[in-house]
Write an enzyme that holds these catalytic residues in place. Structure first.
Site, mmCIF file in Angstrom:
data_model
loop_
_atom_site.group_PDB
_atom_site.id
_atom_site.type_symbol
_atom_site.label_atom_id
_atom_site.label_comp_id
_atom_site.label_asym_id
_atom_site.label_seq_id
_atom_site.Cartn_x
_atom_site.Cartn_y
_atom_site.Cartn_z
ATOM 1 C CG ASP A 15 -2.120 0.838 1.110
ATOM 2 O OD1 ASP A 15 -3.213 0.348 1.397
ATOM 3 O OD2 ASP A 15 -1.969 2.002 0.718
ATOM 4 C CG ASP A 112 -3.402 3.670 -3.383
ATOM 5 O OD1 ASP A 112 -4.249 2.885 -3.824
ATOM 6 O OD2 ASP A 112 -3.550 4.313 -2.339
ATOM 7 C CD GLU A 113 -5.555 -1.144 -2.100
ATOM 8 O OE1 GLU A 113 -5.819 -2.244 -1.622
ATOM 9 O OE2 GLU A 113 -6.018 -0.070 -1.678
#
Length: 365
Positions: A15, A112-113
């Site tokens: 993350d 973003d992950e």
DNA sequence: TCTGGGGTCCTAGGACCC
DNA sequence: TCTGGGGTCCTAGGACCC
């Protein structure tokens, strides 16, 4: 011997820390240490929400999805940056490229992950440390990593030591680590579900883990009720899913001031249709269902859709259907938002010569 | 306090078919 | 005359996630 050595499978959840803001700070280093907000626009008094907040801004109670006006009240001196999605997409692609060096079983779960299946690695913690170093070296960005025997625990773990964290979480350690946190910590428990749970006296993760199955199932339905209790106990069997196919493509826009003018609505609709069709073309896809989305004042959202027999991404065709749906919609209040989507997608079967489609070729043969 | 934009998945009812 | 059961497709809305 570390307990994780006995895990049959090992998952990592990666993350990125304050991703959008961190990407902006790469080219605006003078803003480091200041409260920074990435938002839908730069006018703090206009309609919009916070998309990301620096840790300095979070100290003022600013977080993503917060209305911009509220954020401005809480932290008037925050630097407001307009979102630059293309920039974040490029940064995300760089990050994912690094992650692929650590596993080809990777599920990208957003810009973003990502989840990585690290099963079989003899030294997952060392791999995770290396991953963090490599991401930082390649992009200048910081991430947090959770390691666990399933995706759910890995996701929870990645959040426990943010920013720049590396955390390992076992099923047995779950209640100790997050048992007294609100039930909304469990993915799938949002605001509405939390309200229903509160009606049963369930407020924390531990409450949810200890709840009676029949009561949960009555309140939430048989599937969700059972699933959420399982999650609260740290149980999760979902595999890492690689290469997901897109199932719909849509565009929508919220007007700065509510609209009643029919010509403005039609003009906006046409732009949305063109953008959706360009997107479909870029992905070589067509769809059979056109959906019109309308949000009326104050905040009532409706959809109208129509399904045709043959997939299309012809702007003329999609526009005709969207206009038909709009014309048939009874507007009894000013329009706040207008959106257009296409779903029931299929990969194009065109251009067989230059871009063969496997299924189609099999039929030809 | 005022709520963006892009998605996914689930539910429930009705139509239609066998 | 009253009324099966299962399956699929479509539509609308809701909840959730990043």
């Amino acid at each position: 011997m570390a307990a994780w050595r006995a895990w049959p499978r090992i998952f990592a959840h990666v993350d990125m820390d304050a991703f959008f803001v961190s990407v902006e700070l790469l080219r605006r280093p003078e803003l480091r240490g200041q409260p920074v907000i990435v938002a839908t626009g730069t006018d703090a008094t206009a309609r919009g929400v916070v998309m990301a907040a620096s840790y300095e801004a979070r100290r003022f109670g600013v977080h993503s999805a917060l209305p911009l006006a509220v954020a401005h009240r809480r932290c008037p001196r925050a630097v407001l940056l307009p979102r630059n999605l293309e920039l974040y997409r490029r940064a995300s692609a760089q990050v994912m490229e690094v992650l692929r060096r650590f596993s080809d079983r990777i599920e990208v779960a957003g810009l973003d992950e990502a989840y990585l299946d690290l099963s079989g690695s003899p030294t997952p913690k060392a791999r995770a440390r290396q991953l963090k170093r490599d991401v930082r070296a390649a992009t200048g960005l910081i991430c947090s990593v959770g390691l666990a025997p399933n995706k759910l625990l890995a996701k929870i773990a990645s959040d426990l030591e943010k920013p720049d964290g590396l955390c390992l979480l076992e099923p047995d350690g779950m209640l100790e680590a997050v048992g007294d946190r609100p039930a909304t910590l469990i993915p799938g428990v949002g605001e509405r579900t939390a309200e229903r749970l509160a009606g049963l006296g369930i407020r924390t993760v531990a409450d949810l883990a200890a709840a009676e199955d029949p009561a949960l199932q009555r309140a939430l339905g048989p599937r969700l009720g059972h699933a959420l209790r399982e999650r609260a106990r740290g149980h999760d069997e979902r595999p890492v899913v690689t290469g997901r196919e897109r199932k719909s493509e849509s565009r929508e826009t919220t007007f700065q001031a509510d609209v009643t003018d029919a010509a403005t609505l039609r003009g906006t609709l046409d732009e949305l249709v063109d953008s959706v069709c360009r997107g479909l073309a870029a992905g070589a896809r067509s769809g059979r269902t056109v959906t019109l989305k309308i949000r009326l004042r104050p905040f009532r959202t409706h959809t109208r859709s129509k399904t045709i027999d043959e997939p299309t991404r012809d702007p003329e065709r999609v526009r005709a259907i969207a206009r038909e749906l709009l014309a048939a919609f009874e507007l009894d209040a000013p329009v706040r938002l207008l959106g257009v989507g296409v779903s029931s997608l299929a990969a194009d079967a065109q251009r067989l010569g230059s871009a063969p489609v496997q299924g189609a070729l099999a039929i030809e043969a």
